[in-house]
Design a protein around this motif. Sequence first.
Motif, PDB file in Angstrom:
ATOM      1  N   ASN A   1       2.094   1.666  -3.498  1.00  0.00           N
ATOM      2  CA  ASN A   1       1.048   2.385  -4.262  1.00  0.00           C
ATOM      3  C   ASN A   1       0.872   3.822  -4.024  1.00  0.00           C
ATOM      4  OD1 ASN A   1       0.564  -0.343  -5.382  1.00  0.00           O
ATOM      5  ND2 ASN A   1      -1.022  -0.817  -3.971  1.00  0.00           N
ATOM      6  N   ILE A   2       0.973   4.033  -2.609  1.00  0.00           N
ATOM      7  CA  ILE A   2       0.763   5.590  -2.376  1.00  0.00           C
ATOM      8  C   ILE A   2       1.842   6.352  -2.982  1.00  0.00           C
ATOM      9  CG2 ILE A   2       0.711   7.179  -0.404  1.00  0.00           C
ATOM     10  CD1 ILE A   2      -0.658   5.071   1.260  1.00  0.00           C
TER      11      ILE A   2
ATOM     12  N   LEU B   1       1.053   6.944  -6.779  1.00  0.00           N
ATOM     13  CA  LEU B   1      -0.126   7.886  -6.793  1.00  0.00           C
ATOM     14  C   LEU B   1       0.279   9.126  -6.519  1.00  0.00           C
ATOM     15  CD1 LEU B   1      -2.890   6.024  -5.135  1.00  0.00           C
ATOM     16  CD2 LEU B   1      -2.707   6.318  -7.530  1.00  0.00           C
ATOM     17  N   GLU B   2       1.234   9.468  -5.748  1.00  0.00           N
ATOM     18  CA  GLU B   2       1.670  10.729  -5.192  1.00  0.00           C
ATOM     19  C   GLU B   2       2.515  11.291  -6.648  1.00  0.00           C
ATOM     20  OE1 GLU B   2       4.220  10.026  -1.735  1.00  0.00           O
ATOM     21  OE2 GLU B   2       2.379  10.606  -0.437  1.00  0.00           O
TER      22      GLU B   2
ATOM     23  N   GLN C   1       0.804  -1.229  -0.201  1.00  0.00           N
ATOM     24  CA  GLN C   1      -0.016   0.088   0.006  1.00  0.00           C
ATOM     25  C   GLN C   1       0.836   1.310  -0.237  1.00  0.00           C
ATOM     26  OE1 GLN C   1      -3.310   0.238  -0.570  1.00  0.00           O
ATOM     27  NE2 GLN C   1      -3.109  -2.044  -0.582  1.00  0.00           N
TER      28      GLN C   1
ATOM     29  N   GLN D   1       2.159  10.359  -9.593  1.00  0.00           N
ATOM     30  CA  GLN D   1       1.195  10.785 -10.775  1.00  0.00           C
ATOM     31  C   GLN D   1       0.679  11.798 -10.721  1.00  0.00           C
ATOM     32  OE1 GLN D   1      -1.205   6.986 -10.934  1.00  0.00           O
ATOM     33  NE2 GLN D   1       0.086   5.813 -12.162  1.00  0.00           N
ATOM     34  N   LEU D   2       0.149  12.224  -9.229  1.00  0.00           N
ATOM     35  CA  LEU D   2      -0.497  13.458  -8.981  1.00  0.00           C
ATOM     36  C   LEU D   2       0.422  14.634  -9.245  1.00  0.00           C
ATOM     37  CD1 LEU D   2      -2.679  14.960  -7.759  1.00  0.00           C
ATOM     38  CD2 LEU D   2      -1.755  14.464  -5.506  1.00  0.00           C
TER      39      LEU D   2
END
Length: 259
Positions: free
Chosen positions: A71-72, A75-76, A68, A78-79
């Motif tokens: 994954n975070i 995502l960070e 997780q 990509q953000l």
Amino acid sequence: MNPPQQVDGGLAENEISQQLSNEDRRQNPPQTDSLRDEASTDSQQYCHLSFPDIHAALRELTATVTEQKANIRVLETQLRDAQKTAEQQTVILEDLNKKTDEISNLTESQVEELRKENRDREIAFSASLMESGNSGYIGPFSTEITLTYRNVFTNIGNAYNPITGIFTAPLKGAYMFTFSIYGHASPSTASTVFIVKNGEKVVVAHAHQAQYAVNSSKGVVLILEVGDVVYVRLWSNRRIFDSHDNHNTFSGYLLFPLK
């Protein structure tokens, strides 16, 4: 108090009762310690069975938490990329809006100035020697003469003067010029003309034969400064012929301006 009564065999009643009690304890010993040991054994077995399950669950939970976290982080990233792209698009949009505002804020005088600048770049002319309905020979003359092409087809920018036959460059640039000649055959007289830039001969067109018609044409690209002049001259002791068919022509136009 009465003394203990004797029974057969010589034992008193109290001694008999004590012997019976001891015999009973030998045949049925207390079970408290045995039960306590069994309970302790069961507890140890239970703990022994549960600890591996707890460790496995903890390892699985740790692996899940690690996944997780990964994954975070993705995502960070990509953000952040999305935010960067959005910022770049915002800058581009602001530039477009700024340019749009600049164009919309042009005054009428600026618009007219731009139109005038474009009109100044529209330069082209074409003309023939004889005016409509006329025909005949030009030459021979003992000296060179400047030909005046009076029958004007096109004169955009009015840089060509049909009275003098001279083209004057209104702005610096690259210009294309062409000219053609025509004459009747003559054993002794040729047809020869040449294009001139600022008094210097540049290109010559010549034709000569004893019979039938003669003709020739030439073209040249010239770099002109503002005020430079270009024209066509007839060679001395040469002659050409023109009519309503417009055999002799002089043309020129601006290819592109130069700084």
